[in-house]
Design a protein around this motif. Sequence first.
Motif, PDB file in Angstrom:
ATOM      1  N   GLY A  82      10.564  11.020  12.704  1.00  0.00           N
ATOM      2  CA  GLY A  82      11.585  11.434  13.122  1.00  0.00           C
ATOM      3  C   GLY A  82      12.814  11.279  12.937  1.00  0.00           C
ATOM      4  N   HIS A  83      12.931   9.567  12.123  1.00  0.00           N
ATOM      5  CA  HIS A  83      14.640   8.893  12.470  1.00  0.00           C
ATOM      6  C   HIS A  83      15.097   9.031  11.284  1.00  0.00           C
ATOM      7  CE1 HIS A  83      13.744   7.582  16.791  1.00  0.00           C
ATOM      8  NE2 HIS A  83      13.047   7.452  16.818  1.00  0.00           N
ATOM      9  N   ALA A  84      15.687   8.947  10.673  1.00  0.00           N
ATOM     10  CA  ALA A  84      16.761   9.821   9.433  1.00  0.00           C
ATOM     11  C   ALA A  84      16.361   8.038   8.850  1.00  0.00           C
ATOM     12  CB  ALA A  84      17.834  10.441   9.446  1.00  0.00           C
ATOM     13  N   GLU A  85      17.473   7.123  10.261  1.00  0.00           N
ATOM     14  CA  GLU A  85      17.933   5.310   9.963  1.00  0.00           C
ATOM     15  C   GLU A  85      16.251   5.122   8.983  1.00  0.00           C
ATOM     16  OE1 GLU A  85      17.083   5.740  13.916  1.00  0.00           O
ATOM     17  OE2 GLU A  85      18.076   7.364  13.002  1.00  0.00           O
ATOM     18  N   LEU A  86      15.225   5.215   9.340  1.00  0.00           N
ATOM     19  CA  LEU A  86      13.961   4.502   9.012  1.00  0.00           C
ATOM     20  C   LEU A  86      13.898   4.958   7.194  1.00  0.00           C
ATOM     21  CD1 LEU A  86      11.776   4.061  13.042  1.00  0.00           C
ATOM     22  CD2 LEU A  86      13.310   3.235  11.688  1.00  0.00           C
ATOM     23  N   GLN A  92       6.430  -2.184   3.734  1.00  0.00           N
ATOM     24  CA  GLN A  92       5.297  -2.824   2.339  1.00  0.00           C
ATOM     25  C   GLN A  92       4.654  -1.766   2.203  1.00  0.00           C
ATOM     26  OE1 GLN A  92       5.230  -6.616   1.487  1.00  0.00           O
ATOM     27  NE2 GLN A  92       6.793  -7.394   2.534  1.00  0.00           N
ATOM     28  N   CYS A  93       3.272  -2.083   3.419  1.00  0.00           N
ATOM     29  CA  CYS A  93       2.360  -1.189   3.265  1.00  0.00           C
ATOM     30  C   CYS A  93       2.426   0.398   2.607  1.00  0.00           C
ATOM     31  CB  CYS A  93       1.766  -1.802   4.735  1.00  0.00           C
ATOM     32  SG  CYS A  93       1.805  -0.819   5.922  1.00  0.00           S
ATOM     33  N   PHE A  94       3.330   0.856   2.906  1.00  0.00           N
ATOM     34  CA  PHE A  94       3.501   2.271   2.937  1.00  0.00           C
ATOM     35  C   PHE A  94       4.286   2.427   1.295  1.00  0.00           C
ATOM     36  CE2 PHE A  94       4.510   1.771   8.007  1.00  0.00           C
ATOM     37  CZ  PHE A  94       3.531   2.900   8.171  1.00  0.00           C
ATOM     38  N   ASP A  95       3.267   3.835   1.063  1.00  0.00           N
ATOM     39  CA  ASP A  95       3.705   4.421  -0.398  1.00  0.00           C
ATOM     40  C   ASP A  95       4.679   5.704  -0.431  1.00  0.00           C
ATOM     41  OD1 ASP A  95       1.281   2.918  -1.566  1.00  0.00           O
ATOM     42  OD2 ASP A  95      -0.011   4.387  -0.808  1.00  0.00           O
ATOM     43  N   GLY A  96       5.674   5.388   0.700  1.00  0.00           N
ATOM     44  CA  GLY A  96       6.595   6.588   0.718  1.00  0.00           C
ATOM     45  C   GLY A  96       6.682   6.899   2.150  1.00  0.00           C
ATOM     46  N   CYS A  97       7.550   7.539   2.772  1.00  0.00           N
ATOM     47  CA  CYS A  97       7.928   7.621   4.117  1.00  0.00           C
ATOM     48  C   CYS A  97       8.939   9.141   4.086  1.00  0.00           C
ATOM     49  CB  CYS A  97       9.576   6.856   4.554  1.00  0.00           C
ATOM     50  SG  CYS A  97       9.553   7.028   6.155  1.00  0.00           S
ATOM     51  N   ALA A  98       8.715  10.004   4.736  1.00  0.00           N
ATOM     52  CA  ALA A  98       8.608  11.622   4.805  1.00  0.00           C
ATOM     53  C   ALA A  98       9.324  11.451   6.632  1.00  0.00           C
ATOM     54  CB  ALA A  98       7.912  12.410   4.716  1.00  0.00           C
ATOM     55  N   LEU A  99      11.275  12.182   6.618  1.00  0.00           N
ATOM     56  CA  LEU A  99      11.565  12.861   7.418  1.00  0.00           C
ATOM     57  C   LEU A  99      10.937  13.568   8.261  1.00  0.00           C
ATOM     58  CD1 LEU A  99      13.695  12.198   9.750  1.00  0.00           C
ATOM     59  CD2 LEU A  99      14.385  13.440   8.134  1.00  0.00           C
ATOM     60  N   LYS A 100      10.485  14.020   9.120  1.00  0.00           N
ATOM     61  CA  LYS A 100       9.788  14.644  10.166  1.00  0.00           C
ATOM     62  C   LYS A 100      11.190  16.028  11.129  1.00  0.00           C
ATOM     63  CE  LYS A 100       7.525  12.365  13.004  1.00  0.00           C
ATOM     64  NZ  LYS A 100       6.544  11.989  14.387  1.00  0.00           N
TER      65      LYS A 100
END
Length: 112
Positions: A82-86, A92-100
């Motif tokens: 939920g933190h846009a700055e992140l 590294q271990c993630f394949d992507g990021c999504a904002l809640k």
Amino acid sequence: MSNVLFVDDFKEAADALADIASALGHRSAVAYNGASALALAGGNCFDVILLDLTLPDADGHDVCLQLREGQHSGARIIALTGHAELVGEVMQCFDGCALKPVDIDHLQELLA
């Protein structure tokens, strides 16, 4: 059709995402903390895992690393925050990021 695990301590959001994914034809499971996610992952094979970065009992990054060590090394693991700055600082271990909150169109993209 994918096997999808949603991990988020905000139960209503996790349940809603799982319901939407199921309506889209995917098999969905939900965990509300890191320990439950690891337990579910130990007995099931997931293609996609959407994992909250801030869980009450664990850091999402640590949970991701543990999932990568097991049978989910090839799963697509997407960080949820939920933190846009992140969003730009995906570990590294993630394949992507999504904002809640994740909308239906974005969820479809993540599950494709």
